[in-house]
Design an enzyme around this catalytic site. Structure first.
Site, PDB file in Angstrom:
ATOM      1  N   ASP A 142      -0.527  -4.366  -3.831  1.00  0.00           N
ATOM      2  CA  ASP A 142      -1.602  -3.352  -4.083  1.00  0.00           C
ATOM      3  C   ASP A 142      -0.599  -1.954  -3.718  1.00  0.00           C
ATOM      4  OD1 ASP A 142      -3.114  -5.488  -4.135  1.00  0.00           O
ATOM      5  OD2 ASP A 142      -3.727  -5.504  -2.196  1.00  0.00           O
ATOM      6  N   ASP A 191       0.791  -1.221   0.034  1.00  0.00           N
ATOM      7  CA  ASP A 191       0.051   0.010   0.285  1.00  0.00           C
ATOM      8  C   ASP A 191       0.932   1.315  -0.025  1.00  0.00           C
ATOM      9  OD1 ASP A 191      -2.062  -1.628   0.173  1.00  0.00           O
ATOM     10  OD2 ASP A 191      -2.795  -1.275   2.192  1.00  0.00           O
TER      11      ASP A 191
END
Length: 380
Positions: free
Chosen positions: A242, A221
């Site tokens: 991600d 992230d």
């Protein structure tokens, strides 16, 4: 000529000149008001003719106090610069201190010039302070680093876990923000499958932002591209799981996207959750490299939208290419597309059948700045 006739002629001439001057002034004011709703190359520069333009305004006792290197300049029209130097040679020793100097409801571009160094701090640019630029050493973004190390499982001041979004080393909540030659970093190292180690380096929730030649470094992230329209140009973004995620509408052009995954991971996780939402990630002319076997994207939202066009993709992409986030019902709703990409990782032979090989007509809306309505707010 009679004197009586000469005097009215002179008066008319003077009146005409005054009208022209007034119109010119009004036009200049109008142009200034218009310009503040654009981001231009000028908003990303502080050095002209080898010198730093040192003019800025701060709010003191509810009154404007202006410091200006040019005593003849009009304080309402000049560009303003606040210098950050961790060694004490500027106007602030911290980046947050410089942000705090900008008045709420600011209506002019303020350039925060950050001298080389590692600034270990969390920075928030609040929504009430638009039109701010972060500018580092134009020769190398790695010279100027804003770094912190919060992760999702850490406890905040309220005794509760931070969660993902509160881990951001730098949070941009205001509109018309831009940055160049800066590294945004979260030093937490995470691998796929580890719990509570989400660690955001940069979060953008403000609208109409430009990032030019910045670096965004993290693991899981890394870049929370949360909300709004954003333009990333010639940037370097690094992570493993991600590491570009959120529900913004953003164009990533000529960027280096670098995976540090040891096993598996994913580049993009877009969160579009309704077919009426005008959001998505578009990667154009990007260089995708690194390690691991990762997804191009995962369907964080029911209508996730991610497109790669004209990209070089190294042999780090798992053959299936895309993940439905273990929600097979999303397969018929998402928009995952590829167009004219090259490299071993771009081979589509093993791709999931619900991803698309786009045609020229289908990809056209994703290819340029019109994807983010750049004609309305970019002058680059």
């Amino acid at each position: 000529m009679k004197v009586e006739a000469f005097i009215p002629a002179v008066l008319l001439l003077c009146f005409g000149v005054m009208l022209c001057l007034k119109s010119s002034c009004a036009l200049q004011i109008g142009n200034n008001n218009e310009l503040k709703n654009y981001i231009s190359w000028e908003d990303l520069r502080v050095v002209e003719d080898g010198r730093i333009e040192r003019s800025f305004s701060i709010k003191e006792n509810s009154n404007w106090v202006t410091t200006n290197a040019n005593a003849n300049a009009n304080a309402t029209n000049v560009r303003r610069v606040i210098v950050v130097d961790k060694n004490g040679g500027g106007d602030s020793v911290t980046v947050q201190g410089a942000v705090d100097m900008v008045p709420d409801s600011n209506s002019q571009r303020v350039k925060i010039f950050i001298l080389p160094g590692i600034y270990r701090e969390k920075v928030i640019v609040p929504k009430s302070k638009p039109y701010i630029s972060f500018i580092g050493n134009e020769s190398y973004a790695g010279d100027t680093v804003i770094s912190w190390s919060d992760k999702a499982s850490d406890l905040g001041c309220d005794g509760k876990e931070l969660g993902t979004y509160r881990t951001a080393s730098v949070s941009i909540e205001s509109d018309f923000f831009c940055a160049t030659a800066i590294t945004f970093e979260n030093t937490v190292v995470a691998e796929a499958g580890e719990q509570g180690r989400q660690a955001v380096a940069l979060r953008i929730i403000g609208d109409k932002a430009v990032f030019y030649r910045v670096r965004v470094l993290g693991s899981q992230d890394t870049l929370f591209d949360d909300n709004g329209s954003h333009y990333f140009y010639q940037c370097y973004i690094q992570g493993n799981v991600d590491f570009i995620f959120g529900n913004a509408k953003s164009l990533y052009q000529d960027c280096d996207i670098h995976s540090t995954a040891k096993r598996y991971g994913a580049i993009a996780a877009h969160h579009r959750d309704s077919e009426t939402e005008d959001t998505g990630f578009s990667f154009v002319n990007c260089d995708i490299s690194g390690t691991g076997q990762i997804y191009l994207g995962r369907a964080w939202g029911n209508y996730s939208r991610t497109v790669y066009s004209n990209c070089f993709i190294a042999d780090i992409i798992t053959p299936v290419g895309w993940s439905d986030w273990k929600h097979p019902e999303r397969q018929r709703k998402v928009m995952f597309g590829e167009y004219n990409c090259r490299g071993r990782g771009a081979e589509r032979g093993g791709r999931v059948p619900w991803s698309k090989t786009l045609t020229r007509d289908e990809v056209k809306p994703f290819l340029g700045r019109e994807f983010i309505y750049g004609d309305q707010w970019l002058r680059l």
